[in-house]
Design an enzyme around this catalytic site. Structure first.
Site, short mmCIF file in Angstrom:
data_model
loop_
_atom_site.label_atom_id
_atom_site.label_comp_id
_atom_site.label_asym_id
_atom_site.label_seq_id
_atom_site.Cartn_x
_atom_site.Cartn_y
_atom_site.Cartn_z
N ARG A 33 -13.28 -50.83 -74.67
CA ARG A 33 -14.61 -51.38 -74.44
C ARG A 33 -15.61 -50.56 -75.26
O ARG A 33 -16.00 -49.46 -74.88
CB ARG A 33 -14.93 -51.28 -72.94
CG ARG A 33 -16.16 -52.08 -72.51
CD ARG A 33 -16.60 -51.63 -71.13
NE ARG A 33 -17.27 -50.33 -71.20
CZ ARG A 33 -17.22 -49.41 -70.24
NH1 ARG A 33 -16.50 -49.59 -69.16
NH2 ARG A 33 -17.88 -48.26 -70.39
N HIS A 59 -20.24 -50.92 -69.79
CA HIS A 59 -19.57 -51.84 -68.86
C HIS A 59 -20.41 -53.10 -68.70
O HIS A 59 -19.92 -54.21 -68.81
CB HIS A 59 -19.37 -51.16 -67.51
CG HIS A 59 -18.84 -52.06 -66.45
ND1 HIS A 59 -17.54 -52.52 -66.46
CD2 HIS A 59 -19.44 -52.60 -65.36
CE1 HIS A 59 -17.35 -53.31 -65.41
NE2 HIS A 59 -18.49 -53.37 -64.73
N TYR A 93 -20.35 -40.45 -69.35
CA TYR A 93 -18.98 -40.16 -68.90
C TYR A 93 -17.92 -40.22 -69.99
O TYR A 93 -16.75 -39.97 -69.72
CB TYR A 93 -18.59 -41.12 -67.76
CG TYR A 93 -18.75 -42.59 -68.06
CD1 TYR A 93 -17.78 -43.28 -68.79
CD2 TYR A 93 -19.86 -43.29 -67.62
CE1 TYR A 93 -17.92 -44.63 -69.05
CE2 TYR A 93 -20.01 -44.65 -67.88
CZ TYR A 93 -19.03 -45.31 -68.61
OH TYR A 93 -19.18 -46.65 -68.87
#
Length: 443
Positions: free
Chosen positions: A336, A340, A349
């Site tokens: 990805r 998100h 993160y």
């Protein structure tokens, strides 16, 4: 008694005295020797014991230090931006990141130049639509958007493996699959703008409405596939979900039912490495595709950035389902590239170096390199596609901004097919509430 006898007795006594003295001396010497020996042995034993004790203490101290070090390491927290460790997993690949065509003994495919250009066009236009939707959300035109950036090959490859009579159950990110099923991309945006509940008729394209709840669509897909079997049809079902949803109970239950009832369904897991901020390594001890073994059906991992491999593997799995051989789990190993959703910040993160490594595996660039190297596409093709891409972006912007605001009362119309007393009561209450505002309706 004679003198000789007396002398003999004296000699005997004298000899006895000497033997006694000798014995006494010998006993003393023996005792002393034993005492000395015992004392020496005791000293030696003490010394040995002291040495052993010292050695044991050192050993214990060493072990204790080792344990403390191990515990300290175990207690050391991982950085909040911990990322999956780089590795090269075993997977089906037909087109390398460098654009080199390779063969696979079980899964291979031969496509014409037109078909290859078609796959490239699908990925380019899907990416452009996705970028436009992201921009519209940033401009306040959409409430939210879930980008597919980086996952174009997984979606276009699997989407083009479908027949018209097959049925698809997507999540909320399958914009490329929707494109393959003929769903107008602007219809996808109505739900994210908040003006409808989906925007398309699922039966028209055999493409179900987007599912926001994680994993629930896999149960719907399994039930639909079981129905296909009862109807005696030879079509198949393709169910999409992500690596995060694979931990959901609904997904595991769908595996159980599909296996037991030999349902003609293919589970297509897009493992993009991150379930929002949770890496795959914290969700499973084994590669996701291997989970299928525990349910009694095959699993296969494919290079999710290789459109040719995704097409070949998904087509084979669907054909297997149509032959009545049951379900298959396909894990598309991809990444990805974006957040998100537009409400997420991936920089909190995961590291930039990780993203950069995956940029080198870009699905569109590798196919473009192959097309150019093999002479399957020229400059005119790419220029024409660029113009088509610009036109698509313009149309998306115009359609979204022109979407009509629905009548607020319409949300009650399709709750029940035949109406319901409670819904009628709620409709009346909401109408009264709207009428209480100046102008007759709340903004």
């Amino acid at each position: 008694m004679t003198v000789e006898s007396t002398a003999a007795r004296k000699a005997t006594r004298s000899s006895g005295t000497k033997r006694t003295a000798s014995a006494s001396t010998g006993a003393g010497a023996s005792t002393a020797k034993k005492t000395a020996s015992a004392a020496g042995a005791g000293a030696a034993k003490k010394a040995a014991s002291a040495s052993t004790s010292t050695s044991a203490s050192k050993s214990a101290a060493s072990k204790s230090a080792a344990k403390k070090t191990t515990r300290a390491k175990a207690r050391t927290p991982k950085p909040s931006q911990a990322s999956p460790q780089p590795h090269e997993p075993e997977l089906v690949q037909l087109l390398t990141p460098e654009g080199e065509r390779v063969r696979h003994p079980e899964y291979d495919i031969d496509l014409s130049a037109d078909e290859l250009r078609g796959l490239y066009r699908d990925m380019v236009l899907t990416r452009r639509f996705d970028a436009e939707a992201t921009a519209l959300q940033r401009q306040g035109e959409l409430g939210l958007w879930a980008s597919l950036l980086g996952q174009e090959a997984a979606q276009i490859g699997s989407g083009r493996a479908l027949r018209d009579d097959d049925y698809v159950f997507p999540t909320y990110r399958e914009h490329g699959v929707a494109w393959c099923r003929g769903v107008d991309p602007t219809n996808l945006l109505g739900m994210f703008r908040g003006v409808n509940n989906g925007g398309w008729d699922p039966s028209t394209n055999n493409f179900h409405l987007y599912t926001i709840v994680l994993g629930s669509q896999t149960l719907h897909a399994t039930g639909y596939a079981m129905g296909i079997t009862k109807d005696g049809a030879d079509s198949a079902v393709l169910a999409y979900f992500g690596d995060g949803a694979s931990s959901q109970g609904d997904v595991n239950e769908s595996f159980v039912f599909s296996s037991v009832y030999n349902a003609p369904v293919v589970f297509f897991c897009q493992n993009n490495q991150w379930a929002i901020s949770e890496p795959t390594e914290k969700q499973t001890r084994v590669p996701l595709y291997q989970r299928a073994r525990g349910f009694g059906f095959p699993g296969i991992r494919v290079d999710g950035n290789d459109v040719l491999a995704c097409l070949a593997v998904t087509r084979a799995a669907l054909e297997r389902a149509r032959r009545g051989e049951g379900p298959t789990l396909v894990e598309a190993f991809t990444y990805r590239m974006a957040a998100h959703t537009t409400s997420d910040d991936p920089t909190r993160y995961r590291r930039d170096t990780e993203r950069e490594a995956w940029e080198a595996k870009d699905p569109i660039q590798r196919l473009k390199t192959y097309l150019e190297r093999e002479g399957h596409a020229d400059a005119a093709f790419f220029e024409e596609l660029e113009q088509e891409s610009e036109a698509l972006g313009k149309r998306v912007r115009e359609v979204v901004r022109g979407m009509p605001v629905p009548d607020h009362m319409s949300m009650f119309d399709t709750v029940y097919a035949d109406g319901h007393a409670l819904v009628d009561e709620e409709r009346a209450q909401f109408a009264a509430y709207q009428a209480s505002f100046e102008g007759g309706e709340a903004e």
